[in-house]
Scaffold this motif. Structure first.
Motif, PDB file in Angstrom:
ATOM      1  N   UNK A  85       0.983  -1.119   0.004  1.00  0.00           N
ATOM      2  CA  UNK A  85      -0.104   0.029   0.118  1.00  0.00           C
ATOM      3  C   UNK A  85       0.918   1.221  -0.031  1.00  0.00           C
ATOM      4  N   UNK A  86       0.219   2.455  -0.402  1.00  0.00           N
ATOM      5  CA  UNK A  86       1.121   3.536  -0.469  1.00  0.00           C
ATOM      6  C   UNK A  86       0.914   4.284   1.047  1.00  0.00           C
ATOM      7  N   UNK A  87       2.071   5.094   1.652  1.00  0.00           N
ATOM      8  CA  UNK A  87       1.802   5.724   2.934  1.00  0.00           C
ATOM      9  C   UNK A  87       0.710   6.569   2.965  1.00  0.00           C
ATOM     10  N   UNK A  88       0.269   7.153   1.878  1.00  0.00           N
ATOM     11  CA  UNK A  88      -0.948   7.963   1.798  1.00  0.00           C
ATOM     12  C   UNK A  88      -1.975   7.335   2.101  1.00  0.00           C
ATOM     13  N   UNK A 140      -1.820   1.791  -7.029  1.00  0.00           N
ATOM     14  CA  UNK A 140      -1.540   1.328  -5.690  1.00  0.00           C
ATOM     15  C   UNK A 140      -0.674   2.607  -4.980  1.00  0.00           C
ATOM     16  N   UNK A 141       0.417   2.987  -5.946  1.00  0.00           N
ATOM     17  CA  UNK A 141       1.229   4.058  -5.690  1.00  0.00           C
ATOM     18  C   UNK A 141       0.183   5.660  -5.304  1.00  0.00           C
ATOM     19  N   UNK A 142      -0.671   5.697  -6.108  1.00  0.00           N
ATOM     20  CA  UNK A 142      -1.620   6.708  -6.001  1.00  0.00           C
ATOM     21  C   UNK A 142      -2.502   6.618  -4.934  1.00  0.00           C
ATOM     22  N   UNK A 163      11.940   0.953  -3.217  1.00  0.00           N
ATOM     23  CA  UNK A 163      13.130   1.653  -2.724  1.00  0.00           C
ATOM     24  C   UNK A 163      12.796   3.157  -2.478  1.00  0.00           C
ATOM     25  N   UNK A 164      11.849   3.764  -3.134  1.00  0.00           N
ATOM     26  CA  UNK A 164      11.591   5.072  -2.775  1.00  0.00           C
ATOM     27  C   UNK A 164      10.753   5.505  -1.523  1.00  0.00           C
ATOM     28  N   UNK A 165      10.162   4.213  -1.124  1.00  0.00           N
ATOM     29  CA  UNK A 165       9.147   4.181  -0.116  1.00  0.00           C
ATOM     30  C   UNK A 165       7.807   4.702  -0.649  1.00  0.00           C
TER      31      UNK A 165
END
Length: 299
Positions: free
Chosen positions: A166-169, A227-229, A246-248
């Motif tokens: 999942x994304x941090x957001x 997912x990144x979004x 790698x970029x979290x």
């Protein structure tokens, strides 16, 4: 009589028509027909019976085709010997690969071209290696899953599993699931397989969880970007999302749960006639991709 025309003849035989050979080689159909006609005149022999519906070999064409395969293989090996001596391989390699594997392959292919700047790479998306390897005149394909018993050479690259991301957001807005029961209550981003099946039942080694699919796509790259979004939680191979991990931009959740693994294969028609550039790229990917996967195992 040119070697290129002899090779063209063998491709027409394999694909069964001038039109299919023209499409595979990105040539006008008239060019293929003309060159085969010139070859027949040079040999003073008819190689094909031509009708409006069918193209088939004559007796002369059949005999010539089978002898020619051996001759062309010997020619390719001789050319490779010269290139080995010069230590400067030159040529073109046509590779078929699954659309969702672009992020994993691109850095490996870039590294290969740094090593061999005179080798041209022609990349084609493919979902059916059995037909595409001939219709697109591919030197080899990269395929995930079961391999059909079709007479091809198949070399296993690695076994690939998937993890939950999942994304941090998304996690900041919706919280992080602590178990599979909580996971099933979250929004999920799901892959749709080429046969149309929706991957909303995530098969783990110890469990299977039915997720609440909010968004689906048959392209893994689009799934990854969704997912990144922050549109939901997804289930994908870490090798296909190395940069985001790698970029979290992606965070692995429920790390104690992993999927069953699926084999990834490098497939080509036979061992004869493989050019030096093709052989170099095959050997490079068989080593480089597992190395990249090793970097992602703890992600």
């Amino acid at each position: 009589m040119r070697i290129e025309d002899l090779k063209l003849f063998t491709i027409v035989v394999k694909l069964g028509s001038f039109t299919a050979a023209a499409n595979a080689l990105d040539l006008p159909r008239a060019n293929v027909s003309r060159r085969i006609g010139e070859l027949e005149r040079a040999l003073n022999a008819q190689l094909f019976f031509r009708t409006t519906r069918q193209l088939r070999l004559t007796q002369h064409g059949e005999a010539y085709y089978h002898e020619l395969l051996t001759v062309l293989d010997g020619f390719e090996q001789a050319k490779n010997k010269l290139l080995d001596i010069d230590e400067k391989p030159i040529g073109k390699v046509k590779v078929g690969f699954l659309p969702e594997s672009d992020e994993a392959l691109q850095p490996a292919l870039a590294k290969f071209q740094q090593l061999y700047p005179d080798i041209e790479l022609d990349l084609r998306f493919t979902n059916n290696y059995v037909s595409d390897i001939y219709t697109q005149a591919l030197d080899f394909v990269i395929h995930a899953g079961k391999v059909q018993d079709s007479g091809f050479i198949a070399r296993r690259i690695l076994s690939l599993g998937r993890s939950i991301y999942a994304s941090p957001a998304y996690l900041a807005a919706n919280g992080e699931p602590k178990n599979l029961e909580e996971l099933s209550q979250h929004h999920a981003i799901c892959y749709r397989w080429p046969d149309g099946r929706l991957d909303d039942k995530w098969d783990l080694i110890t469990d299977t969880v039915k997720v609440n699919c909010r968004f689906s796509c048959n392209h893994m790259g689009f799934v990854r970007r969704a997912i990144i979004g922050g549109q939901g939680i997804g289930f994908l191979p870490p090798l296909f999302a190395l940069a985001a991990i790698e970029n979290t931009d992606l965070v692995r959740i429920l790390p104690e749960f992993e999927s069953t693994k699926e084999d990834v294969w490098l497939i080509y028609p036979d061992r004869k006639g493989i050019s030096l550039p093709t052989r170099l790229l095959i050997d490079f990917l068989l080593q480089e991709i597992p190395n990249m996967a090793g970097l992602s195992q703890d992600a």
